[in-house]
Design a protein around this motif. Structure first.
Motif, short mmCIF file in Angstrom:
data_model
loop_
_atom_site.label_atom_id
_atom_site.label_comp_id
_atom_site.label_asym_id
_atom_site.label_seq_id
_atom_site.Cartn_x
_atom_site.Cartn_y
_atom_site.Cartn_z
N ALA A 164 2.89 17.89 -4.09
CA ALA A 164 3.75 17.52 -5.22
C ALA A 164 4.89 16.61 -4.76
CB ALA A 164 4.34 18.78 -5.87
N VAL A 165 5.49 16.90 -3.62
CA VAL A 165 6.59 16.07 -3.10
C VAL A 165 6.11 14.67 -2.79
CG1 VAL A 165 8.20 15.79 -1.19
CG2 VAL A 165 7.87 18.05 -2.20
N LEU A 166 4.96 14.53 -2.17
CA LEU A 166 4.42 13.21 -1.83
C LEU A 166 4.15 12.38 -3.08
CD1 LEU A 166 1.95 14.10 1.07
CD2 LEU A 166 4.17 12.97 1.27
N VAL A 167 3.60 13.00 -4.10
CA VAL A 167 3.33 12.29 -5.35
C VAL A 167 4.63 11.82 -6.00
CG1 VAL A 167 2.45 12.55 -7.70
CG2 VAL A 167 1.11 13.38 -5.77
N LEU A 168 5.65 12.65 -5.95
CA LEU A 168 6.93 12.28 -6.55
C LEU A 168 7.62 11.11 -5.82
CD1 LEU A 168 8.46 15.74 -7.49
CD2 LEU A 168 7.55 14.01 -9.04
N MET A 169 7.20 10.84 -4.60
CA MET A 169 7.77 9.72 -3.84
C MET A 169 7.19 8.37 -4.27
SD MET A 169 7.85 11.49 -0.03
CE MET A 169 8.34 9.97 0.79
N ILE A 194 -11.91 4.88 -0.79
CA ILE A 194 -10.91 5.32 0.20
C ILE A 194 -10.06 6.44 -0.39
CG2 ILE A 194 -8.87 4.61 1.50
CD1 ILE A 194 -10.20 1.84 1.74
N LEU A 195 -9.64 6.29 -1.66
CA LEU A 195 -8.87 7.35 -2.30
C LEU A 195 -9.68 8.64 -2.41
CD1 LEU A 195 -6.95 5.46 -5.14
CD2 LEU A 195 -5.97 6.57 -3.13
N ASN A 196 -10.99 8.51 -2.46
CA ASN A 196 -11.84 9.70 -2.50
C ASN A 196 -11.75 10.49 -1.21
OD1 ASN A 196 -13.88 11.30 -3.94
ND2 ASN A 196 -15.27 10.62 -2.34
N PHE A 197 -11.17 9.86 -0.16
CA PHE A 197 -10.93 10.62 1.07
C PHE A 197 -9.99 11.80 0.82
CE2 PHE A 197 -8.53 11.14 5.14
CZ PHE A 197 -9.57 11.67 5.88
N ALA A 198 -9.20 11.73 -0.25
CA ALA A 198 -8.38 12.89 -0.61
C ALA A 198 -9.26 14.09 -0.91
CB ALA A 198 -7.50 12.56 -1.82
N ASN A 199 -10.45 13.84 -1.46
CA ASN A 199 -11.39 14.93 -1.72
C ASN A 199 -12.18 15.29 -0.47
OD1 ASN A 199 -10.70 14.87 -4.52
ND2 ASN A 199 -12.08 13.15 -4.80
N VAL A 214 0.80 -1.23 0.00
CA VAL A 214 0.00 0.00 0.00
C VAL A 214 0.84 1.29 0.00
CG1 VAL A 214 -1.99 -1.06 1.11
CG2 VAL A 214 -0.16 -0.11 2.53
N ARG A 215 2.15 1.19 -0.15
CA ARG A 215 2.97 2.41 -0.09
C ARG A 215 2.52 3.44 -1.12
NH1 ARG A 215 7.42 4.77 -2.48
NH2 ARG A 215 8.82 5.89 -1.07
N ASN A 216 2.45 3.03 -2.38
CA ASN A 216 2.05 3.95 -3.44
C ASN A 216 0.61 4.42 -3.25
OD1 ASN A 216 4.53 3.68 -4.63
ND2 ASN A 216 3.86 2.29 -6.23
N PHE A 217 -0.23 3.52 -2.75
CA PHE A 217 -1.65 3.83 -2.52
C PHE A 217 -1.79 5.02 -1.57
CE2 PHE A 217 -5.63 3.17 -0.14
CZ PHE A 217 -6.54 3.05 -1.18
N TYR A 218 -1.09 4.97 -0.43
CA TYR A 218 -1.25 6.03 0.56
C TYR A 218 -0.47 7.29 0.20
CZ TYR A 218 -3.89 2.84 3.47
OH TYR A 218 -4.86 2.00 3.94
N LEU A 219 0.64 7.16 -0.53
CA LEU A 219 1.31 8.36 -1.02
C LEU A 219 0.41 9.11 -2.00
CD1 LEU A 219 4.99 7.11 -1.63
CD2 LEU A 219 4.24 8.87 0.00
N ALA A 220 -0.27 8.36 -2.87
CA ALA A 220 -1.22 9.00 -3.80
C ALA A 220 -2.36 9.65 -3.03
CB ALA A 220 -1.75 7.97 -4.79
N LEU A 221 -2.86 8.94 -2.01
CA LEU A 221 -3.98 9.46 -1.22
C LEU A 221 -3.63 10.80 -0.57
CD1 LEU A 221 -6.68 9.23 0.33
CD2 LEU A 221 -5.50 7.79 1.99
N PHE A 222 -2.52 10.84 0.17
CA PHE A 222 -2.19 12.06 0.91
C PHE A 222 -1.59 13.14 0.01
CE2 PHE A 222 -2.30 8.85 4.33
CZ PHE A 222 -3.24 9.47 5.15
N GLY A 223 -0.94 12.73 -1.07
CA GLY A 223 -0.43 13.72 -2.02
C GLY A 223 -1.55 14.50 -2.66
N LYS A 224 -2.55 13.79 -3.17
CA LYS A 224 -3.66 14.47 -3.81
C LYS A 224 -4.51 15.21 -2.78
CE LYS A 224 -7.16 12.21 -5.48
NZ LYS A 224 -8.00 11.29 -6.28
#
Length: 436
Positions: free
Chosen positions: A428-433, A386-391, A250-260
């Protein structure tokens, strides 16, 4: 394995896997259905959230200020908590829906009807004694609108092969950005210094758009019956699979979540306070502020449409999602700080141009990024929820952070903007990770 009616492979458990080989051509009608569906639910929602709700509350409280800010923060928090919970539940239930109209269609259609009805109720509230009802209705909107959002997004995972997801995400993004920025344009037309009741008319007009969102999307995508699909038991393991946050790979999953989420906080907070930036921050009256909101929304919408229509397909060819999304965040940060630097109403239009370019890139590529960081495609609706939690998280945090910053900087709106710009850069930094 048996071949499903929609070209995907049917297995004993629900699967959304459509391979590139099974789908050589771009499923254009899926893109059109999801794009129009997104436009017709998001435009009314943004018209309410960004323009009509602040304007109505300013009328009720007798002007902009801490009371309005605090109430908006309360609305954002309660509404987004409601949305966070319901989007996951509805997504999981839609995965398991068995009907002659498919898994997603019943939810999308019923959700549009219920949401429109509640919007009409909101438009009828006019004094402080009715504010508790306002809160309840806003939470109901957050619930019912997720009956559209969660299943509609899952359609892309259900019926689009990986090689086409950037292109379909672009089509989806065109509808999304028109709704995101067109909604405030429409809402701005119902702001008036001499006729406060015009705000209520705006609620009723936008409710009509919401009402047709589900039926239009359902007719175009023409989902097949799901009656023949295997029904999963909701025992303990089925419950965990259906509703619990993923914990493996889930590393990429949660980086995408909190980045967005960071990027969305910047955009959402700017939208919530745009009226007050123009009125209390720059000294305009409500009518002129409404005109600038409309101009800014138009500029943002045009640039976003231009870039959203091409960015997804370009990211397909480049073989990367995170770099375009990070670049979009940088553009959002630049656009956000301009009104603070120059403190002139015309800079709001420049925000629309620069941030609109970023939004077009973001909304186009971000959806494809979401699909590619899912830990388990078989739970796509739930995990996309869950990713919609970013919104929804942005809806919670943006008004709250805005209210806190407003108090910290001496009850001024413009100093909020540099902090929002920094938040976008963190995203932007979180997404790049993310490791692609």
């Amino acid at each position: 394995m048996a071949q499903g009616k929609n070209g995907s492979t049917a297995t004993p458990t629900w699967s959304a896997n459509v391979t590139d080989k099974q789908q050589p051509k771009v499923p254009v009608f899926i893109g059109i259905a999801t794009g129009l569906g997104a436009l017709l639910w998001l435009a009314p929602f943004m018209g309410l959230n960004s323009v009509l709700n602040p304007a109505k509350l300013a009328n009720i409280f007798g002007g902009a200020g801490s009371q309005v800010n605090n109430f908006l923060a309360l609305l954002g928090t309660l509404g987004a908590v409601t949305s966070t919970i319901t989007t996951i539940i509805i997504g999981a239930l839609s995965d398991r829906t068995r009907s002659r109209w498919g898994r997603r269609t019943p939810w999308i259609v019923v959700g549009s009807v219920l949401t429109a009805a509640v919007m009409v109720g909101l438009g009828m509230i006019n004094d402080r004694s009715q504010l508790p009802i306002f809160i309840v209705l806003w939470c109901l909107i957050q619930t019912f609108i997720n009956m559209i959002v969660a299943p509609l997004i899952a359609v892309i995972a259900d019926r689009v092969a990986p090689q086409h997801r950037g292109t379909i995400s672009s089509i989806y993004a065109i509808g999304y950005v028109i709704g995101q920025y067109g909604g405030p344009v429409v809402g701005g037309r119902f702001m008036s210094s001499t006729n406060p009741g015009l705000v209520n008319t705006g609620y009723f007009v936008l409710a009509v758009l919401m009402l047709v969102s589900g039926p239009v999307a359902a007719l175009i995508m023409h989902e097949k019956s799901s009656l023949g699909m295997v029904t999963e038991k909701l025992d303990w393991s089925g419950f965990v699979k259906a509703f619990v946050f993923p914990i493996h790979n889930v590393r990429n999953f949660y980086l995408a979540l909190f980045g967005k989420m960071m990027i969305n906080i910047a955009v959402t907070a700017f939208g919530v306070y745009q009226v007050f930036i123009l009125t209390s921050g720059m000294g305009l009256d409500s009518s002129n502020a409404g005109k600038y909101v409309s101009l800014m929304g138009t500029a943002t919408m045009i640039t976003a449409i231009i870039f959203s229509s091409t960015s997804g397909a370009i990211s397909d060819k480049l073989g990367t999602r995170k770099w375009p999304v990070a670049f979009a965040a940088v553009l959002t940060a630049i656009g956000t700080i301009l009104p603070f630097v120059f403190q002139n109403p015309s800079t709001m239009i420049w925000y629309g141009i620069i941030a609109g370019t970023g939004s077009g890139i973001f909304f186009s590529v971000d959806q494809a990024l979401n699909l590619e960081v899912l830990p388990n495609p078989e739970n796509s609706a739930k995990d996309l929820g869950i990713l919609n939690f970013a919104n929804t998280g942005a809806q919670i945090l943006a008004p709250v952070l805005g209210a806190l910053i407003f108090d910290m900087v001496g009850h001024k709106y413009l100093p909020i903007l540099p902090i929002l710009s920094i938040i976008a850069l963190v995203g932007a930094v979180l997404v790049l990770m993310i490791k692609e």
